[in-house]
Design a protein around this motif. Structure first.
Motif, PDB file in Angstrom:
ATOM      1  N   ALA A  89      24.679  26.017  36.715  1.00  0.00           N
ATOM      2  CA  ALA A  89      25.176  27.092  37.584  1.00  0.00           C
ATOM      3  C   ALA A  89      26.036  26.537  38.698  1.00  0.00           C
ATOM      4  O   ALA A  89      27.127  27.048  38.983  1.00  0.00           O
ATOM      5  N   ARG A  90      25.555  25.468  39.350  1.00  0.00           N
ATOM      6  CA  ARG A  90      26.316  24.888  40.452  1.00  0.00           C
ATOM      7  C   ARG A  90      27.662  24.353  39.956  1.00  0.00           C
ATOM      8  O   ARG A  90      28.695  24.532  40.621  1.00  0.00           O
ATOM      9  N   ALA A  91      27.658  23.694  38.806  1.00  0.00           N
ATOM     10  CA  ALA A  91      28.902  23.158  38.261  1.00  0.00           C
ATOM     11  C   ALA A  91      29.867  24.282  37.886  1.00  0.00           C
ATOM     12  O   ALA A  91      31.081  24.174  38.107  1.00  0.00           O
ATOM     13  N   THR A  92      29.340  25.360  37.332  1.00  0.00           N
ATOM     14  CA  THR A  92      30.184  26.493  36.956  1.00  0.00           C
ATOM     15  C   THR A  92      30.807  27.140  38.183  1.00  0.00           C
ATOM     16  O   THR A  92      31.992  27.490  38.187  1.00  0.00           O
ATOM     17  N   LEU A  93      30.029  27.297  39.237  1.00  0.00           N
ATOM     18  CA  LEU A  93      30.570  27.851  40.482  1.00  0.00           C
ATOM     19  C   LEU A  93      31.653  26.942  41.058  1.00  0.00           C
ATOM     20  O   LEU A  93      32.651  27.414  41.600  1.00  0.00           O
ATOM     21  N   ASP A  94      31.463  25.611  40.933  1.00  0.00           N
ATOM     22  CA  ASP A  94      32.500  24.667  41.360  1.00  0.00           C
ATOM     23  C   ASP A  94      33.784  24.880  40.544  1.00  0.00           C
ATOM     24  O   ASP A  94      34.890  24.815  41.076  1.00  0.00           O
ATOM     25  N   ALA A  95      33.604  25.134  39.237  1.00  0.00           N
ATOM     26  CA  ALA A  95      34.769  25.345  38.376  1.00  0.00           C
ATOM     27  C   ALA A  95      35.502  26.633  38.756  1.00  0.00           C
ATOM     28  O   ALA A  95      36.734  26.685  38.740  1.00  0.00           O
ATOM     29  N   LEU A  96      34.753  27.675  39.095  1.00  0.00           N
ATOM     30  CA  LEU A  96      35.377  28.924  39.531  1.00  0.00           C
ATOM     31  C   LEU A  96      36.117  28.718  40.849  1.00  0.00           C
ATOM     32  O   LEU A  96      37.212  29.246  41.044  1.00  0.00           O
ATOM     33  N   ASP A  97      35.527  27.939  41.759  1.00  0.00           N
ATOM     34  CA  ASP A  97      36.219  27.607  43.003  1.00  0.00           C
ATOM     35  C   ASP A  97      37.507  26.836  42.724  1.00  0.00           C
ATOM     36  O   ASP A  97      38.502  26.974  43.446  1.00  0.00           O
ATOM     37  N   ALA A  98      37.481  26.012  41.680  1.00  0.00           N
ATOM     38  CA  ALA A  98      38.657  25.204  41.342  1.00  0.00           C
ATOM     39  C   ALA A  98      39.772  26.025  40.716  1.00  0.00           C
ATOM     40  O   ALA A  98      40.909  25.560  40.636  1.00  0.00           O
ATOM     41  N   GLY A  99      39.446  27.246  40.260  1.00  0.00           N
ATOM     42  CA  GLY A  99      40.479  28.105  39.707  1.00  0.00           C
ATOM     43  C   GLY A  99      40.174  28.720  38.355  1.00  0.00           C
ATOM     44  O   GLY A  99      40.961  29.532  37.860  1.00  0.00           O
ATOM     45  N   ALA A 100      39.038  28.349  37.719  1.00  0.00           N
ATOM     46  CA  ALA A 100      38.674  28.985  36.454  1.00  0.00           C
ATOM     47  C   ALA A 100      38.448  30.474  36.681  1.00  0.00           C
ATOM     48  O   ALA A 100      37.983  30.892  37.750  1.00  0.00           O
ATOM     49  N   SER A 200      31.885  42.129  38.275  1.00  0.00           N
ATOM     50  CA  SER A 200      31.554  41.368  37.066  1.00  0.00           C
ATOM     51  C   SER A 200      32.561  40.229  36.914  1.00  0.00           C
ATOM     52  O   SER A 200      32.622  39.352  37.774  1.00  0.00           O
ATOM     53  N   THR A 201      33.379  40.234  35.875  1.00  0.00           N
ATOM     54  CA  THR A 201      34.316  39.143  35.623  1.00  0.00           C
ATOM     55  C   THR A 201      35.266  38.946  36.804  1.00  0.00           C
ATOM     56  O   THR A 201      35.939  39.872  37.236  1.00  0.00           O
ATOM     57  N   GLY A 202      35.295  37.725  37.328  1.00  0.00           N
ATOM     58  CA  GLY A 202      36.104  37.432  38.508  1.00  0.00           C
ATOM     59  C   GLY A 202      35.377  37.687  39.809  1.00  0.00           C
ATOM     60  O   GLY A 202      35.899  37.390  40.890  1.00  0.00           O
ATOM     61  N   GLY A 203      34.153  38.207  39.721  1.00  0.00           N
ATOM     62  CA  GLY A 203      33.404  38.586  40.906  1.00  0.00           C
ATOM     63  C   GLY A 203      32.989  37.458  41.833  1.00  0.00           C
ATOM     64  O   GLY A 203      33.040  37.636  43.052  1.00  0.00           O
ATOM     65  N   PRO A 204      32.554  36.305  41.318  1.00  0.00           N
ATOM     66  CA  PRO A 204      32.132  35.250  42.249  1.00  0.00           C
ATOM     67  C   PRO A 204      33.188  34.867  43.273  1.00  0.00           C
ATOM     68  O   PRO A 204      32.904  34.751  44.461  1.00  0.00           O
ATOM     69  N   VAL A 205      34.421  34.699  42.833  1.00  0.00           N
ATOM     70  CA  VAL A 205      35.496  34.361  43.769  1.00  0.00           C
ATOM     71  C   VAL A 205      35.838  35.567  44.649  1.00  0.00           C
ATOM     72  O   VAL A 205      36.055  35.431  45.857  1.00  0.00           O
ATOM     73  N   ALA A 206      35.861  36.773  44.053  1.00  0.00           N
ATOM     74  CA  ALA A 206      36.181  37.975  44.820  1.00  0.00           C
ATOM     75  C   ALA A 206      35.145  38.218  45.912  1.00  0.00           C
ATOM     76  O   ALA A 206      35.500  38.531  47.063  1.00  0.00           O
ATOM     77  N   LEU A 207      33.874  38.086  45.592  1.00  0.00           N
ATOM     78  CA  LEU A 207      32.829  38.290  46.591  1.00  0.00           C
ATOM     79  C   LEU A 207      32.954  37.283  47.726  1.00  0.00           C
ATOM     80  O   LEU A 207      32.772  37.619  48.904  1.00  0.00           O
ATOM     81  N   GLN A 208      33.255  36.050  47.389  1.00  0.00           N
ATOM     82  CA  GLN A 208      33.427  35.029  48.423  1.00  0.00           C
ATOM     83  C   GLN A 208      34.546  35.417  49.387  1.00  0.00           C
ATOM     84  O   GLN A 208      34.399  35.311  50.607  1.00  0.00           O
ATOM     85  N   ILE A 222      23.677  44.788  53.284  1.00  0.00           N
ATOM     86  CA  ILE A 222      24.649  44.736  52.189  1.00  0.00           C
ATOM     87  C   ILE A 222      23.897  44.408  50.897  1.00  0.00           C
ATOM     88  O   ILE A 222      23.053  43.509  50.893  1.00  0.00           O
ATOM     89  N   VAL A 223      24.192  45.122  49.829  1.00  0.00           N
ATOM     90  CA  VAL A 223      23.624  44.767  48.522  1.00  0.00           C
ATOM     91  C   VAL A 223      24.760  44.397  47.583  1.00  0.00           C
ATOM     92  O   VAL A 223      25.826  45.028  47.591  1.00  0.00           O
ATOM     93  N   LEU A 224      24.545  43.355  46.790  1.00  0.00           N
ATOM     94  CA  LEU A 224      25.549  42.808  45.886  1.00  0.00           C
ATOM     95  C   LEU A 224      25.022  42.856  44.464  1.00  0.00           C
ATOM     96  O   LEU A 224      23.918  42.365  44.196  1.00  0.00           O
ATOM     97  N   ILE A 225      25.784  43.426  43.558  1.00  0.00           N
ATOM     98  CA  ILE A 225      25.415  43.461  42.149  1.00  0.00           C
ATOM     99  C   ILE A 225      26.522  42.774  41.368  1.00  0.00           C
ATOM    100  O   ILE A 225      27.627  43.295  41.235  1.00  0.00           O
ATOM    101  N   GLN A 226      26.226  41.576  40.888  1.00  0.00           N
ATOM    102  CA  GLN A 226      27.180  40.746  40.147  1.00  0.00           C
ATOM    103  C   GLN A 226      26.595  40.486  38.769  1.00  0.00           C
ATOM    104  O   GLN A 226      25.486  39.985  38.651  1.00  0.00           O
ATOM    105  N   HIS A 227      27.327  40.827  37.699  1.00  0.00           N
ATOM    106  CA  HIS A 227      26.867  40.508  36.347  1.00  0.00           C
ATOM    107  C   HIS A 227      26.797  38.986  36.211  1.00  0.00           C
ATOM    108  O   HIS A 227      27.826  38.313  36.202  1.00  0.00           O
ATOM    109  N   MET A 228      25.574  38.463  36.099  1.00  0.00           N
ATOM    110  CA  MET A 228      25.393  37.013  36.111  1.00  0.00           C
ATOM    111  C   MET A 228      23.993  36.703  35.582  1.00  0.00           C
ATOM    112  O   MET A 228      23.049  37.439  35.863  1.00  0.00           O
ATOM    113  N   PHE A 236      24.205  30.938  43.327  1.00  0.00           N
ATOM    114  CA  PHE A 236      25.354  31.674  43.868  1.00  0.00           C
ATOM    115  C   PHE A 236      25.039  32.231  45.259  1.00  0.00           C
ATOM    116  O   PHE A 236      25.864  32.149  46.180  1.00  0.00           O
ATOM    117  N   ALA A 237      23.834  32.770  45.433  1.00  0.00           N
ATOM    118  CA  ALA A 237      23.441  33.281  46.748  1.00  0.00           C
ATOM    119  C   ALA A 237      23.438  32.159  47.785  1.00  0.00           C
ATOM    120  O   ALA A 237      23.900  32.344  48.916  1.00  0.00           O
TER     121      ALA A 237
END
Length: 380
Positions: A89-100, A200-208, A222-228, A236-237
């Protein structure tokens, strides 16, 4: 013309398996494969594929480093394959931060209830992200953290996904072009008690991007619902909590909602409300296995409508499918405000489009404005 895909993985078996699945769709064609990140960077430059599927752990150059290099040299939509572990999970979030743009579990049995469903889901994800060209390397996570840390933060003390759940699988529809709004909407003067965000798709970066704009003294919960998947939401939290001035945590059953705190629905669960507005608590339950998404935006939004009525600002961000439309409809009937992310700034304009096309959304906003627009509307 078929969507051209570069498949990257150090396992020859997995490269062959992914290639066979993608080539089964007449709209997709695998133009080449790569066995490590360095090969991926070079082949991305030479072949200019429409989409790249990328493993994380590889020799010579890992997937995260490869994504960074590709986004700098030849920006291309990237779909990551990840293990459903905390480290994954941590590596995937790093990849999304990198632009995936998106990710899927590497074990196909973790993403669907049948082989055919898994095949269809992979094909749909590749087609969905191909519609969005990556345009630039994003700001690195380290610089984002530095900017967040530089702000004065007063933070009060804060007291496994079933197969196929938590991954949006509907094919997005093509929308009419829209003109990006460049000014904040006029403040409505409504009274609010809750901010609810579904994505959902694209949400981790959008929420950030949205949540880092909110101040520590934000006046409502605030409540957050992210398909994950479930193994991802705690990581992610924690990441959001480190970046934001508000507090962010993975929701737990019995959490009492507090101003300036965001509660992320756990993967594989459903998040509901109980009690009364102003003194509500969260219920986190397993829910019905027949529901497509765990967590489900519709379910949380519908529960919010019962407890908070019209005193909700609900925002639907990027994502595949239409989850959130019916819950937003119930909120709108109670007098709540519903906003949608606009097409141009979405990774996939599915969920926001469903809300906008149904006439439920009162505002359609670019991602870059949503955080400031929330502050302006709610008066944080």
């Amino acid at each position: 013309m078929a969507i051209r895909v570069l498949v990257v993985d150090d396992s020859s078996f997995f490269r062959r398996r992914v290639s066979e699945i993608l080539n089964r769709d007449p709209l997709l064609t695998v133009v080449d494969t790569a066995a490590n990140g360095q090969e991926a960077v070079e082949k991305a430059r030479l072949l200019r594929p429409d989409v790249i599927t990328m493993d994380i752990e590889m020799p010579v150059m890992d997937g995260i480093s490869a994504v960074r290099a590709i986004m700098k040299a030849t920006p291309t939509p990237v779909l990551m394959f990840s293990s459903l572990t905390h480290d994954g999970a941590r590596a995937t979030l790093d990849a999304l931060d990198a632009g995936a743009m998106d990710f899927l579990p590497k074990r196909f049995e973790d993403i669907a209830r049948s082989k055919e469903e898994a095949i269809l889901l992979l094909q749909q994800r590749v087609k969905a992200i191909s519609r969005r060209r990556a345009v630039a390397a994003p700001v690195s996570r380290s610089s984002t953290i530095g900017a967040a840390s530089a702000a004065a933060r007063v933070r009060p003390t804060l007291a496994s996904t079933p197969a196929g759940r938590g991954f949006a699988a509907a094919t997005p529809v093509v929308a009419e072009p829209v003109v990006e709004r460049r000014s904040l909407p006029r403040r409505s003067g409504k009274h609010y008690q809750l901010l609810a965000i579904g994505t959902s798709t694209g949400g981790p970066v959008a929420l950030q991007k949205v949540l880092t704009r909110l101040p520590a003294n934000f006046p409502h919960p605030i409540v957050l619902i992210q398909h994950m998947p479930g193994t991802f939401t705690s990581a992610f939290a924690a990441r959001l909590d480190g970046l934001c001035q508000i507090r962010v945590k993975e929701a737990e059953d019995g959490d009492q909602l507090r101003p300036g705190h965001a509660y992320l629905a756990p993967g594989g669960k459903q998040m509901l409300f109980e009690g009364r507005a102003g003194n509500a608590r969260l219920r986190v339950i397993d829910g019905n296995d027949k529901v497509n998404y765990k967590p489900c935006v519709d379910i949380t939004f519908a529960s919010a409508a019962k407890i908070y009525g019209g005193n909700v600002l609900a925002v639907v961000l990027t994502g595949m499918g239409a989850d959130g439309r019916e819950g937003a409809r119930l909120l709108k009937e109670q007098g709540a405000s519903i906003w949608a992310q606009d097409e141009e700034s979405c990774v996939v304009y599915g969920m926001p489009q469903a809300v906008a096309k149904a006439g439920i959304a009162t505002e359609s906003l670019p991602l870059s404005l949503i955080g400031d627009a929330i502050n302006n509307e709610i008066g944080g």
